[in-house]
Design a protein around this motif. Sequence first.
Motif, short mmCIF file in Angstrom:
data_model
loop_
_atom_site.label_atom_id
_atom_site.label_comp_id
_atom_site.label_asym_id
_atom_site.label_seq_id
_atom_site.Cartn_x
_atom_site.Cartn_y
_atom_site.Cartn_z
N GLY A 167 9.00 -1.13 9.63
CA GLY A 167 10.06 -0.22 10.09
C GLY A 167 11.22 -0.98 10.69
O GLY A 167 12.39 -0.62 10.44
N ARG A 205 13.14 -2.63 7.85
CA ARG A 205 13.93 -1.65 7.09
C ARG A 205 15.12 -1.16 7.92
O ARG A 205 16.20 -0.94 7.39
N ALA A 206 14.93 -1.02 9.24
CA ALA A 206 16.01 -0.51 10.10
C ALA A 206 17.16 -1.50 10.20
O ALA A 206 18.32 -1.09 10.33
N ARG A 213 14.04 -2.69 -0.06
CA ARG A 213 12.66 -2.39 -0.47
C ARG A 213 12.06 -3.53 -1.29
O ARG A 213 10.89 -3.85 -1.14
N ARG A 270 7.94 2.02 0.54
CA ARG A 270 8.34 3.43 0.59
C ARG A 270 8.40 3.98 2.01
O ARG A 270 8.85 5.11 2.20
N LEU A 271 7.92 3.22 2.99
CA LEU A 271 7.94 3.72 4.38
C LEU A 271 9.38 3.96 4.83
O LEU A 271 10.27 3.14 4.60
N GLN A 272 9.58 5.05 5.50
CA GLN A 272 10.89 5.37 6.07
C GLN A 272 11.00 4.68 7.43
O GLN A 272 10.04 4.69 8.21
N PRO A 273 12.13 4.06 7.73
CA PRO A 273 12.26 3.30 8.97
C PRO A 273 11.96 4.11 10.23
O PRO A 273 11.27 3.64 11.13
N VAL A 274 12.44 5.35 10.31
CA VAL A 274 12.25 6.16 11.51
C VAL A 274 10.77 6.47 11.71
O VAL A 274 10.23 6.34 12.81
N GLU A 275 10.09 6.86 10.63
CA GLU A 275 8.66 7.18 10.72
C GLU A 275 7.84 5.92 11.01
O GLU A 275 6.86 5.98 11.75
N ALA A 276 8.22 4.80 10.44
CA ALA A 276 7.49 3.56 10.68
C ALA A 276 7.64 3.08 12.11
O ALA A 276 6.71 2.53 12.69
N THR A 312 2.99 -1.57 10.14
CA THR A 312 3.94 -0.48 9.90
C THR A 312 5.17 -0.64 10.78
O THR A 312 6.31 -0.46 10.32
#
Length: 155
Positions: free
Chosen positions: A63, A66-67, A72, A145-151, A59
């Motif tokens: 993240g 993605r950041a 995607r 679908r993971l959001q960068p901040v949450e990951a 994860t």
Amino acid sequence: MIPENIGYTQVQAADSWQKYQNESLTMISRVPGGIAAISLLVGGIGIMNIMLVTVTERTREIGIRRAIGAQRSSIVVQFLIESGMLCGVGGIVGIIFGTCGSIILSRLMYQTTILPMLWITVAAFLLSVMLGVLFGSYPAAKAARLQPVEALRAE
């Protein structure tokens, strides 16, 4: 044309016996097909679980990617390739064991070497890769679908 010495009832009996034999053979041939389908489903679920664990463990990596701007689709492709490779390697191992088993059994039973046809071998490999991609698509989509901040917060 029916020969003179065979009666109509004998021909009917033979015809009904042949129909019964065909129905029995059809039913007997469906049983291994059903077993194979269940085995493929169970194996596919196993692959999906392995890939879900992989997504969970990575994860933070997802993240970071993605950041820094990874799309995607690139994350989906990464996990689909990984699951396809995992199943492809498993398919190659299965083909090797199956071919060796075929050679050993044919030599022991028939004193000759019987090898599987090339197209069956290629189809088995392609089926294993396709199942990996099919059952790896849900974990790949979940990773994308993971959001960068949450990951990045995940441990």
